[in-house]
Design an enzyme around this catalytic site. Structure first.
Site, PDB file in Angstrom:
ATOM      1  N   TYR A 121      40.918  50.838  29.853  1.00  0.00           N
ATOM      2  CA  TYR A 121      40.238  50.037  30.878  1.00  0.00           C
ATOM      3  C   TYR A 121      40.171  50.811  32.191  1.00  0.00           C
ATOM      4  CZ  TYR A 121      39.521  46.529  34.477  1.00  0.00           C
ATOM      5  OH  TYR A 121      39.050  45.847  35.577  1.00  0.00           O
ATOM      6  N   GLU A 143      38.559  37.494  36.279  1.00  0.00           N
ATOM      7  CA  GLU A 143      39.459  37.694  37.424  1.00  0.00           C
ATOM      8  C   GLU A 143      40.096  36.361  37.827  1.00  0.00           C
ATOM      9  OE1 GLU A 143      40.676  40.366  38.674  1.00  0.00           O
ATOM     10  OE2 GLU A 143      39.304  41.931  38.033  1.00  0.00           O
ATOM     11  N   TRP A 170      46.809  41.398  35.098  1.00  0.00           N
ATOM     12  CA  TRP A 170      45.481  41.696  34.573  1.00  0.00           C
ATOM     13  C   TRP A 170      45.575  42.118  33.112  1.00  0.00           C
ATOM     14  CZ3 TRP A 170      40.850  40.347  34.799  1.00  0.00           C
ATOM     15  CH2 TRP A 170      39.814  41.116  34.256  1.00  0.00           C
TER      16      TRP A 170
END
Length: 193
Positions: free
Chosen positions: A24, A46, A54
Site C-alpha cells: 500500500y 478513511e 489504517w
C-alpha cells in the site's frame, strides 16, 4: 530519520513490516488520485479508520468493496435499515453501525453533489489549487495530524452532509490520495509519488 531496510531502501517510519502495508505504501499512498469513485472509496474507508489503525481497514478493504458494490454510490444509496442489520453481521468489515450508516449517507451526499453539477474530484482537488502540495518532512514527528486545508475540506464536506469527515480524517485522506506528499524526504517512494 527513517530506518534503512536490509536492501538499502528507506521508507516512512509509520510503516510496519506487514506486506499488505508495504505494498500500500509503495504503490498507492501519496500518489495523486483523480478518479471520482476512487476518491469516494478512500474517503469512506478513511472514515472507517476513526479510532483504529489504517492497517485494520486495509486488511478489510476487499470485504468493504464486496459489501458496498465497489463503492458505487448509486447502489450504496439504495441500502435500507434492514440491509444495515445484515451488514452488521459481516465479520469481514468493521461492525460499527454509525460508520456503516455514514457510508450510505455519504453516497447520497455524493449523488446530490453530482446532481448539482459538482464534480467530486474537482471539488476535492480545489482545496490544493489542483496541484499536490509537496512537504519536506525529515521525520514522522514533523507531520501534522491535520491542517487548515484539511479543516476547510472537512467543513465543506460537512456542509454538504457528509459524515465521519473530521479534519484529521480529511488530512489522512489528503495524504492517501496525493493531495499532499508526506513521504519523508529520504523515503524510497518520495520520487514516485
Amino acid at each position: 530519520m527513517s530506518e534503512k531496510e536490509s536492501n538499502g531502501n528507506v521508507r516512512c517510519q509509520w510503516l510496519t513490516k506487514d506486506p499488505i502495508y508495504i505494498t500500500y505504501h509503495d504503490e498507492e499512498w501519496g500518489k495523486p488520485e483523480y478518479d471520482n469513485l476512487r476518491l469516494f472509496e478512500i474517503l469512506c474507508l478513511e472514515g472507517q479508520q476513526a479510532g483504529l489503525s489504517w492497517l485494520t481497514v486495509l486488511k478489510k478493504r476487499e470485504n468493504y468493496r464486496k459489501v458496498f458494490y465497489n463503492f458505487n454510490p448509486y447502489k450504496i444509496s439504495k441500502l435500507t435499515h434492514d440491509d444495515v442489520k445484515i451488514i452488521l453481521t459481516n465479520t469481514g468489515i468493521i461492525r460499527h453501525k454509525s460508520k456503516i450508516e455514514a457510508i450510505i449517507n455519504n453516497a447520497k451526499c455524493y449523488i446530490k453533489m453530482e446532481n448539482n453539477s459538482e464534480n467530486f474530484s474537482d471539488f476535492i482537488w480545489s482545496f490544493v489549487n489542483n496541484k499536490p502540495k509537496v512537504n519536506y518532512w525529515h521525520n514522522i514527528k514533523e507531520i501534522p495530524n491535520d491542517t487548515e486545508t484539511s479543516l476547510a475540506l472537512s467543513i465543506a464536506l460537512k456542509k454538504r452532509g457528509f459524515k465521519f469527515v473530521g479534519s484529521t480524517i480529511c488530512y489522512a485522506f489528503m495524504q492517501a490520495c496525493g493531495l499532499v506528499n508526506d513521504h519523508v524526504i529520504d523515503c524510497v517512494c518520495r520520487r514516485k509519488a
